[in-house]
Motif scaffolding. Sequence first.
Motif, mmCIF file in Angstrom:
data_model
loop_
_atom_site.group_PDB
_atom_site.id
_atom_site.type_symbol
_atom_site.label_atom_id
_atom_site.label_comp_id
_atom_site.label_asym_id
_atom_site.label_seq_id
_atom_site.Cartn_x
_atom_site.Cartn_y
_atom_site.Cartn_z
ATOM 1 N N GLU A 49 4.745 1.147 -10.567
ATOM 2 C CA GLU A 49 4.814 0.654 -8.672
ATOM 3 C C GLU A 49 3.795 1.719 -7.799
ATOM 4 O OE1 GLU A 49 7.244 2.291 -10.703
ATOM 5 O OE2 GLU A 49 8.601 -0.115 -11.047
ATOM 6 N N THR A 50 3.313 2.801 -8.114
ATOM 7 C CA THR A 50 2.484 3.272 -7.281
ATOM 8 C C THR A 50 1.215 3.042 -8.352
ATOM 9 O OG1 THR A 50 3.940 5.345 -7.729
ATOM 10 C CG2 THR A 50 1.652 5.746 -7.639
ATOM 11 N N ARG A 51 1.430 3.337 -9.544
ATOM 12 C CA ARG A 51 0.190 2.882 -9.953
ATOM 13 C C ARG A 51 -0.942 0.851 -9.417
ATOM 14 N NH1 ARG A 51 -2.167 1.623 -14.476
ATOM 15 N NH2 ARG A 51 -4.500 2.432 -14.170
ATOM 16 N N TYR B 136 0.961 -1.122 -0.063
ATOM 17 C CA TYR B 136 -0.105 -0.028 0.208
ATOM 18 C C TYR B 136 0.743 0.963 -0.058
ATOM 19 C CZ TYR B 136 -3.566 -3.263 1.431
ATOM 20 O OH TYR B 136 -4.702 -4.095 1.490
ATOM 21 N N ILE B 137 0.572 2.126 -0.131
ATOM 22 C CA ILE B 137 1.072 3.893 0.281
ATOM 23 C C ILE B 137 0.388 4.327 1.263
ATOM 24 C CG2 ILE B 137 1.235 5.997 -1.383
ATOM 25 C CD1 ILE B 137 0.738 4.415 -3.952
ATOM 26 N N ASP C 264 -0.431 7.330 3.436
ATOM 27 C CA ASP C 264 -1.189 9.045 3.585
ATOM 28 C C ASP C 264 -0.555 9.949 3.237
ATOM 29 O OD1 ASP C 264 -3.537 7.172 3.379
ATOM 30 O OD2 ASP C 264 -3.166 7.555 6.091
ATOM 31 N N PRO D 232 4.154 10.628 -1.149
ATOM 32 C CA PRO D 232 4.089 11.516 -2.879
ATOM 33 C C PRO D 232 3.098 10.022 -3.687
ATOM 34 C CG PRO D 232 6.121 11.499 -2.955
ATOM 35 C CD PRO D 232 5.738 10.448 -0.771
ATOM 36 N N THR D 233 2.442 10.757 -4.528
ATOM 37 C CA THR D 233 2.136 9.459 -5.582
ATOM 38 C C THR D 233 2.623 10.002 -6.501
ATOM 39 O OG1 THR D 233 -0.114 10.985 -5.567
ATOM 40 C CG2 THR D 233 0.374 8.787 -4.337
ATOM 41 N N TYR D 234 3.048 9.091 -7.678
ATOM 42 C CA TYR D 234 3.647 9.557 -8.857
ATOM 43 C C TYR D 234 3.041 8.375 -10.011
ATOM 44 C CZ TYR D 234 7.589 10.801 -5.802
ATOM 45 O OH TYR D 234 8.110 12.423 -4.822
ATOM 46 N N HIS D 235 3.058 9.078 -11.514
ATOM 47 C CA HIS D 235 2.924 7.900 -12.490
ATOM 48 C C HIS D 235 3.739 7.105 -13.227
ATOM 49 C CE1 HIS D 235 0.302 6.800 -15.767
ATOM 50 N NE2 HIS D 235 0.771 7.443 -16.392
ATOM 51 N N LYS E 3 0.235 -0.163 -6.422
ATOM 52 C CA LYS E 3 -0.525 -0.263 -4.806
ATOM 53 C C LYS E 3 -1.572 0.756 -4.932
ATOM 54 C CE LYS E 3 4.641 0.649 -3.308
ATOM 55 N NZ LYS E 3 5.607 1.446 -2.468
ATOM 56 N N LEU E 4 -2.287 1.318 -5.698
ATOM 57 C CA LEU E 4 -3.341 1.883 -5.308
ATOM 58 C C LEU E 4 -4.378 0.775 -5.552
ATOM 59 C CD1 LEU E 4 -2.663 5.680 -7.480
ATOM 60 C CD2 LEU E 4 -3.185 5.285 -4.682
#
Length: 534
Positions: A287-289, A275-276, A278, A281-284, A291-292
């Motif tokens: 890995e971020t996608r 998970y990410i 709170d 920060p989120t990036y495009h 986790k979301l």
Amino acid sequence: DETTNNDKGKCHPGRDGALPPPSALSPSSQSSKPMKREKRSITLSLLRKRSEHNEGLVSTLEELALHQEELQSIGPILGRTCGKTLKILLLQNNVIERMDPNELKLFRSLEYLNLALNNITRIEGLGRMEHLRKLDLTLNFVDVDVLEESVNELTGCRCLEELFLLGNPCMGLDGIEGDAPGTTASYEDGAPALQKPIGWKGCRAYIIARLPNLQFLDGKEIKRSERILATQQLSKLTLELHSLAEAKRDQCQLESGKQRDKCDQHAEEDIDEGYISDEAPTYHNPETRTKLSNELHDQKRAKEKQETAQQAPRPKGEREWEEEHRDAVQKAREREEVGREWERSHSRNQLHGDGDTKRDGGIKQCNQGKYKFWFEEESSSLVMRVDLPKHLSTSLIDADIHPTYVSVVVKSKVLRVILPAEVLSDQSLARRSAASGCLELTMPKVDPNEVVIGLGHVRERTTKEPPGSDRTRDGMLHTRNKRERLGHFMMKEAGIKNSLKIIEAQCSGDKSLVLNTDNEDEDEDDDDEPPPLH
């Protein structure tokens, strides 16, 4: 104290009742680390759920939409079930990481593949799709370091007419110019920040020159003049692409080293990377996608579990009953095989005069379904009838006849009865009444002259008297008492005290005696004649 292998890894208190320190525990008993997630792929249940427009038939699907299912891979099930017939496959808005050639090689008839909004970094596995006309890879992560290999894969798709690569790192952004080719300026607090790459502006011309059959790229029609110009610049564009790809590979190596150090730090701090947080920060990036997507997937599953728990239990269907019935039949037959092995192993003791061996070989009687059954004698055969529900499916009935016992499995319930006489199992017949649903097992006896006399009392088969005969109630009671005395007399002569024990005897001429399992001595229904009307 020495401990056995079964006690390893367990927590044993000391002499004072306290537990040992955490360092003395096994790694499995310490604080559990985040388990590695399995990749979510297409399942057969998901296919059936999404094939409602085709009446639930998966093998004949031609169009399938699986968008927003939080999938990480296509998986092998889709190609095996409907790969030969599928023409349109919509997989947008997932987190599919790779176009696996082993998973896509079975889609020979595919004409439209939509993989927009996924985590694909390389185009592969499409070389055998001869009928592919449209490919949508909008907002993925195909970069310049793998662009040449990706375009080489697309050259095998001779029917490809439309291609969408908008939003990938390899494509340049129109209308934005940076200080250097392929870069643009970003601003933070009013001051220009570091230059960030925006892709390669020659990517469109390179793809047009390499794919001569392509007619539309990112929704724009390819004109003849644009194709001629791109073909003339192909050699120059190839050299430029090689230099950009080399620089991109060096940059990826540096980023992979930093990412490895970050992963080691998270492993020491025992941070769940699924998970990410709170505050992060989120990036495009992929890995971020991912986790979301993990968080959304868990929320959906929790909601489905809550809704399922609140719903009433769904009744079992015919398929579930048949599966449960097959398992029950298999277990019953295995237990009976154990009983027959017991009989074979103890047969020598019986030959040597050991009287402890049971005649039935260890087979135990049972009636789990509480079904009514009874025996009758017809000429030289023993007939067993089981009262079953009329509308019960015959596929849920399994009868197995042995020389000394009968085993019937009815809707996962076992009825096992020891026979009063030895029968010929290979010549037996099982049939069912269409009117009442009663199961009838006709079993020829090994000794046709053997007469069965036990099980309760002997019932005499009487003939109906002609109309007009003056039969009084005293005469009916006298006949019934006479039959009861006859049964007790014959069992007494045989030396049997327990009236429920099965016995054998020879009866010279009376063949009107049959077996009855009812023990109600004062039942008025023993007579075949109805009571007189007053």
